[in-house]
Scaffold this motif. Structure first.
Motif, PDB file in Angstrom:
ATOM      1  N   ILE A  48     -27.111   1.670  -5.005  1.00 31.84           N
ATOM      2  CA  ILE A  48     -26.878   3.049  -4.562  1.00 31.84           C
ATOM      3  C   ILE A  48     -25.400   3.209  -4.229  1.00 31.84           C
ATOM      4  O   ILE A  48     -24.839   2.420  -3.454  1.00 31.84           O
ATOM      5  N   ALA A  49     -24.753   4.218  -4.800  1.00 28.75           N
ATOM      6  CA  ALA A  49     -23.304   4.372  -4.671  1.00 28.75           C
ATOM      7  C   ALA A  49     -22.884   5.163  -3.442  1.00 28.75           C
ATOM      8  O   ALA A  49     -21.703   5.444  -3.272  1.00 28.75           O
ATOM      9  N   TRP A  50     -23.816   5.528  -2.578  1.00 26.55           N
ATOM     10  CA  TRP A  50     -23.463   6.261  -1.366  1.00 26.55           C
ATOM     11  C   TRP A  50     -22.808   5.326  -0.360  1.00 26.55           C
ATOM     12  O   TRP A  50     -23.188   4.150  -0.244  1.00 26.55           O
ATOM     13  N   PRO A  51     -21.822   5.819   0.412  1.00 26.25           N
ATOM     14  CA  PRO A  51     -21.069   4.955   1.334  1.00 26.25           C
ATOM     15  C   PRO A  51     -21.936   4.254   2.375  1.00 26.25           C
ATOM     16  O   PRO A  51     -21.567   3.182   2.863  1.00 26.25           O
ATOM     17  N   GLY A  85      -9.883   9.061  -4.183  1.00 24.54           N
ATOM     18  CA  GLY A  85      -8.673   9.666  -3.630  1.00 24.54           C
ATOM     19  C   GLY A  85      -8.235   9.037  -2.324  1.00 24.54           C
ATOM     20  O   GLY A  85      -7.038   9.019  -1.998  1.00 24.54           O
ATOM     21  N   ASP A  86      -9.185   8.491  -1.544  1.00 23.82           N
ATOM     22  CA  ASP A  86      -8.827   7.871  -0.268  1.00 23.82           C
ATOM     23  C   ASP A  86      -8.488   6.392  -0.408  1.00 23.82           C
ATOM     24  O   ASP A  86      -8.278   5.695   0.590  1.00 23.82           O
ATOM     25  N   GLY A  87      -8.432   5.901  -1.648  1.00 20.17           N
ATOM     26  CA  GLY A  87      -8.067   4.511  -1.887  1.00 20.17           C
ATOM     27  C   GLY A  87      -9.231   3.541  -1.938  1.00 20.17           C
ATOM     28  O   GLY A  87      -9.054   2.379  -2.319  1.00 20.17           O
ATOM     29  N   THR A  88     -10.425   3.982  -1.572  1.00 20.97           N
ATOM     30  CA  THR A  88     -11.595   3.104  -1.637  1.00 20.97           C
ATOM     31  C   THR A  88     -12.075   3.009  -3.087  1.00 20.97           C
ATOM     32  O   THR A  88     -11.909   3.952  -3.872  1.00 20.97           O
ATOM     33  N   PRO A  89     -12.680   1.883  -3.457  1.00 21.92           N
ATOM     34  CA  PRO A  89     -13.089   1.715  -4.858  1.00 21.92           C
ATOM     35  C   PRO A  89     -14.283   2.586  -5.229  1.00 21.92           C
ATOM     36  O   PRO A  89     -15.189   2.807  -4.423  1.00 21.92           O
ATOM     37  N   GLY A  90     -14.283   3.084  -6.463  1.00 21.23           N
ATOM     38  CA  GLY A  90     -15.432   3.805  -6.985  1.00 21.23           C
ATOM     39  C   GLY A  90     -16.491   2.841  -7.467  1.00 21.23           C
ATOM     40  O   GLY A  90     -16.347   1.620  -7.366  1.00 21.23           O
ATOM     41  N   GLY A  91     -17.566   3.396  -8.000  1.00 22.62           N
ATOM     42  CA  GLY A  91     -18.667   2.561  -8.465  1.00 22.62           C
ATOM     43  C   GLY A  91     -18.306   1.782  -9.717  1.00 22.62           C
ATOM     44  O   GLY A  91     -17.514   2.239 -10.550  1.00 22.62           O
ATOM     45  N   PRO A  92     -18.887   0.593  -9.893  1.00 21.48           N
ATOM     46  CA  PRO A  92     -18.579  -0.231 -11.062  1.00 21.48           C
ATOM     47  C   PRO A  92     -19.264   0.284 -12.321  1.00 21.48           C
ATOM     48  O   PRO A  92     -20.483   0.461 -12.354  1.00 21.48           O
ATOM     49  N   ALA A  93     -18.474   0.539 -13.346  1.00 22.13           N
ATOM     50  CA  ALA A  93     -19.008   0.975 -14.641  1.00 22.13           C
ATOM     51  C   ALA A  93     -19.015  -0.208 -15.600  1.00 22.13           C
ATOM     52  O   ALA A  93     -18.087  -1.025 -15.607  1.00 22.13           O
ATOM     53  N   GLU A 166     -25.232  -6.745 -41.438  1.00 24.36           N
ATOM     54  CA  GLU A 166     -23.839  -6.455 -41.787  1.00 24.36           C
ATOM     55  C   GLU A 166     -23.651  -5.050 -42.351  1.00 24.36           C
ATOM     56  O   GLU A 166     -22.519  -4.573 -42.453  1.00 24.36           O
ATOM     57  N   ASP A 167     -24.758  -4.394 -42.726  1.00 20.37           N
ATOM     58  CA  ASP A 167     -24.653  -3.023 -43.234  1.00 20.37           C
ATOM     59  C   ASP A 167     -24.431  -2.001 -42.121  1.00 20.37           C
ATOM     60  O   ASP A 167     -24.184  -0.827 -42.404  1.00 20.37           O
ATOM     61  N   PHE A 168     -24.544  -2.442 -40.864  1.00 23.26           N
ATOM     62  CA  PHE A 168     -24.337  -1.528 -39.750  1.00 23.26           C
ATOM     63  C   PHE A 168     -22.859  -1.526 -39.382  1.00 23.26           C
ATOM     64  O   PHE A 168     -22.348  -2.477 -38.777  1.00 23.26           O
ATOM     65  N   GLY A 169     -22.165  -0.458 -39.758  1.00 22.62           N
ATOM     66  CA  GLY A 169     -20.733  -0.371 -39.496  1.00 22.62           C
ATOM     67  C   GLY A 169     -20.346   0.697 -38.505  1.00 22.62           C
ATOM     68  O   GLY A 169     -19.157   0.925 -38.242  1.00 22.62           O
ATOM     69  N   LEU A 170     -21.333   1.394 -37.953  1.00 26.10           N
ATOM     70  CA  LEU A 170     -21.060   2.449 -36.977  1.00 26.10           C
ATOM     71  C   LEU A 170     -20.354   1.866 -35.752  1.00 26.10           C
ATOM     72  O   LEU A 170     -20.741   0.809 -35.242  1.00 26.10           O
ATOM     73  N   GLY A 171     -19.324   2.534 -35.285  1.00 17.73           N
ATOM     74  CA  GLY A 171     -18.711   2.126 -34.032  1.00 17.73           C
ATOM     75  C   GLY A 171     -19.600   2.521 -32.870  1.00 17.73           C
ATOM     76  O   GLY A 171     -20.129   3.640 -32.849  1.00 17.73           O
ATOM     77  N   VAL A 172     -19.790   1.629 -31.917  1.00 17.33           N
ATOM     78  CA  VAL A 172     -20.661   1.899 -30.778  1.00 17.33           C
ATOM     79  C   VAL A 172     -19.935   1.516 -29.493  1.00 17.33           C
ATOM     80  O   VAL A 172     -19.452   0.388 -29.356  1.00 17.33           O
ATOM     81  N   THR A 173     -19.864   2.458 -28.575  1.00 15.63           N
ATOM     82  CA  THR A 173     -19.338   2.201 -27.231  1.00 15.63           C
ATOM     83  C   THR A 173     -20.440   2.475 -26.228  1.00 15.63           C
ATOM     84  O   THR A 173     -21.111   3.504 -26.305  1.00 15.63           O
ATOM     85  N   LEU A 174     -20.637   1.535 -25.307  1.00 19.31           N
ATOM     86  CA  LEU A 174     -21.592   1.704 -24.226  1.00 19.31           C
ATOM     87  C   LEU A 174     -20.826   2.004 -22.942  1.00 19.31           C
ATOM     88  O   LEU A 174     -19.886   1.289 -22.600  1.00 19.31           O
ATOM     89  N   PHE A 175     -21.221   3.050 -22.247  1.00 16.82           N
ATOM     90  CA  PHE A 175     -20.574   3.440 -20.993  1.00 16.82           C
ATOM     91  C   PHE A 175     -21.674   3.710 -19.980  1.00 16.82           C
ATOM     92  O   PHE A 175     -22.338   4.746 -20.019  1.00 16.82           O
ATOM     93  N   PHE A 176     -21.889   2.744 -19.094  1.00 13.26           N
ATOM     94  CA  PHE A 176     -22.940   2.845 -18.100  1.00 13.26           C
ATOM     95  C   PHE A 176     -22.292   2.994 -16.728  1.00 13.26           C
ATOM     96  O   PHE A 176     -21.829   2.028 -16.118  1.00 13.26           O
ATOM     97  N   GLU A 177     -22.272   4.244 -16.264  1.00 15.17           N
ATOM     98  CA  GLU A 177     -21.573   4.598 -15.025  1.00 15.17           C
ATOM     99  C   GLU A 177     -22.293   4.042 -13.797  1.00 15.17           C
ATOM    100  O   GLU A 177     -23.511   3.824 -13.826  1.00 15.17           O
ATOM    101  N   GLY A 178     -21.533   3.856 -12.702  1.00 21.74           N
ATOM    102  CA  GLY A 178     -22.104   3.300 -11.484  1.00 21.74           C
ATOM    103  C   GLY A 178     -21.984   4.192 -10.262  1.00 21.74           C
ATOM    104  O   GLY A 178     -22.095   3.694  -9.139  1.00 21.74           O
ATOM    105  N   GLU A 179     -21.787   5.509 -10.450  1.00 24.16           N
ATOM    106  CA  GLU A 179     -21.643   6.390  -9.284  1.00 24.16           C
ATOM    107  C   GLU A 179     -22.100   7.816  -9.573  1.00 24.16           C
ATOM    108  O   GLU A 179     -21.751   8.737  -8.838  1.00 24.16           O
TER     109      GLU A 179
END
Length: 477
Positions: A48-51, A85-93, A166-179
């Motif tokens: 849980i990303a709440w302080p 903005g207050d310098g504390t770390p955000g959630g890990p992505a 090897e026929d799969f050439g699509l570029g794939v990016t995974l972005f799993f946010e943590g906050e």
């Protein structure tokens, strides 16, 4: 309708010859029990990303997700974060990237691994952070919102890479946010710092819902959002209710009178200048809405127009919190000040700044009995509409219909995903798709959150089919 654990039947309807539907169906079915087991393990982590909650659990959640990403075959896996903005770390992505082959587009698959707090545990029928299967559903906090979104992405990616090789050439990016459940406070900064890493031609946001169990949907519109607080003050300090009560009304009473001006007698939002239309493409029956929203018998529904338009294309204004003394500690005094927190959902086409200004004007001009009203604006988020004629949308609709075996619904959602506007600002040419694994009874954010297991399997296959077709055809108009 498919039962919770029944395998997906193959070759239900016509499809392009270039897409190995049967092989992908088999791959999804063969690995599904492992997919479900991994989801159950993720549900067991209270990230849980709440302080006010232990940040170590959020780190543990990110580590577990990163391990699953590696198991799915991604090699470049990173856990990244930015400071608030207050310098504390955000959630890990958790971010991973597979480069596209020459001439192939890149797709970014988004979900979030942080979850809402459990709330009142006495309302849960089972422990919120112990996954439990009952009657074809998986119960637990995050089972639907949004750890199932993560597992749908990973299982689909695993299936398509196994089948296509090897026929799969699509570029794939995974972005799993943590906050995300904490309002994504560092999302914009994260995009700015990692703009090239996250650049894509198509973005799939797996954080929405289907029409109902057995009927898939592509979310084609989301309402925008503004929130904040307003305070009513009538006295410098509290005074004895017997000695001074009568000539002056207490702040909670006047706050109630002010809140009552926000809607007309039919329950429509009464703030002048807001955008709203009665033009939803599909509609909900009153019976379905009452059942999905657990409306008590005898409670009259608010607003005018179709129920779908009241949910998707008109504004909605709610009071979601109040600062007044609790009943158990109330004393015989006139309360000098009371405060309310509002959440206003905005129809597509509404400028959030204009909506905030309109609400501020309404609150200040309707101050009851000359009370001092202080309006404090909060978050703002834009509405979103999908271009359903885009190549990515057409592929997604085909894949949903192929997997479920029924025509998908193009539906709006009353909720908001404010960070989508940040994605569009950073990547103005990207095609964004909003999909989901939830259904009207998933109860995200509430007690007894759950996921329909059969529809989860269909969601995995639908995404695998979408990836395979984008790989074969690209983004052909």
């Amino acid at each position: 309708m498919t039962s919770a654990h029944a395998e997906i039947p193959q070759n239900k309807q016509g499809h392009p010859d270039s897409i190995p539907v049967e092989a992908l169906t088999t791959a999804v079915n063969d690995s599904f029990e492992n997919t479900l087991a991994s989801l159950e393990e993720l549900v067991g982590i209270p990230g849980i990303a709440w302080p006010s909650f232990d940040p170590k659990e959020l780190d543990r959640s990110a580590d577990a997700v990163a391990s699953l990403v590696k198991e799915a075959g991604m090699e470049d896996v990173r856990i990244l974060r930015c400071n608030k903005g207050d310098g504390t770390p955000g959630g890990p992505a958790v971010v991973a990237r597979r480069p596209a082959a020459e001439g192939k587009p890149t797709i970014l698959l988004y979900a979030h691994h942080d979850v809402q707090p459990p709330g009142d545990r006495s309302l849960w029928k089972s422990e919120p952070f112990v996954a439990q299967q009952r009657d074809g559903r998986l119960y637990g906090r995050g089972a639907a919102d949004d750890k199932a979104g993560i597992m749908a992405h990973l299982a689909a990616y695993s299936a398509v890479t196994k089948v296509l090789g090897e026929d799969f050439g699509l570029g794939v990016t995974l972005f799993f946010e943590g906050e995300e459940e904490a309002g994504s406070p560092t999302f914009r900064t994260f995009l700015e710092e990692h703009q090239e890493l996250l650049r894509a031609d198509v973005i799939v946001v797996a954080d929405s819902s289907n029409w109902k169990v057995g009927v898939p949907a592509l979310t084609t519109s989301l309402r925008g959002l503004v929130d904040g607080t307003f305070e009513v003050r009538v006295l410098e300090h509290a005074v004895h209710s017997g000695m001074f009560g009568g000539p002056v009304l207490d702040a909670p009473t006047l706050l109630s009178r002010l809140i009552a001006t926000l809607h007309d007698d039919d329950g429509n939002v009464a703030v002048a200048g807001l955008v709203g239309r009665d033009e939803a493409a599909v509609d909900l029956t009153e019976a379905d809405y009452r059942a999905d929203a657990s409306v008590l018998d005898g409670v009259r529904l608010a607003g005018s127009g179709t129920i779908a338009s009241r949910l998707w294309t008109k504004p909605a204004l709610s009071i979601i919190g109040m600062d007044v003394p609790a009943v158990d500690v109330a004393s015989n005094t006139l309360i000098p000040a009371a405060r309310a927190k509002f959440s206003m959902r905005l129809a597509p086409g509404q400028d959030p700044e204009a909506a905030m200004a309109a609400l501020k004007q309404h609150v200040e001009s309707n101050a009851p009995f000359g009370a001092k009203v202080t309006f404090t604006p909060g978050e703002r988020g834009n509405a979103f509409s999908t271009d359903t004629t885009s190549a990515a949308a057409r592929v997604a609709l085909w894949a949903l219909g192929e997997s479920w075996g029924v025509k998908p619904v193009e539906m709006g959602i009353g909720g908001s995903i404010p960070f989508i506007s940040d994605l569009l600002e950073m990547y103005p040419d990207v095609q964004i798709l909003v999909t989901g694994v939830e259904d009207p009874d998933s109860r995200a954010h509430s007690a007894n959150e759950s996921l329909h297991i059969g529809d989860f399997r269909h969601a995995v296959l639908a995404e695998a089919l979408m990836l395979a077709r984008l790989n074969a055809e690209g983004l052909v108009d």
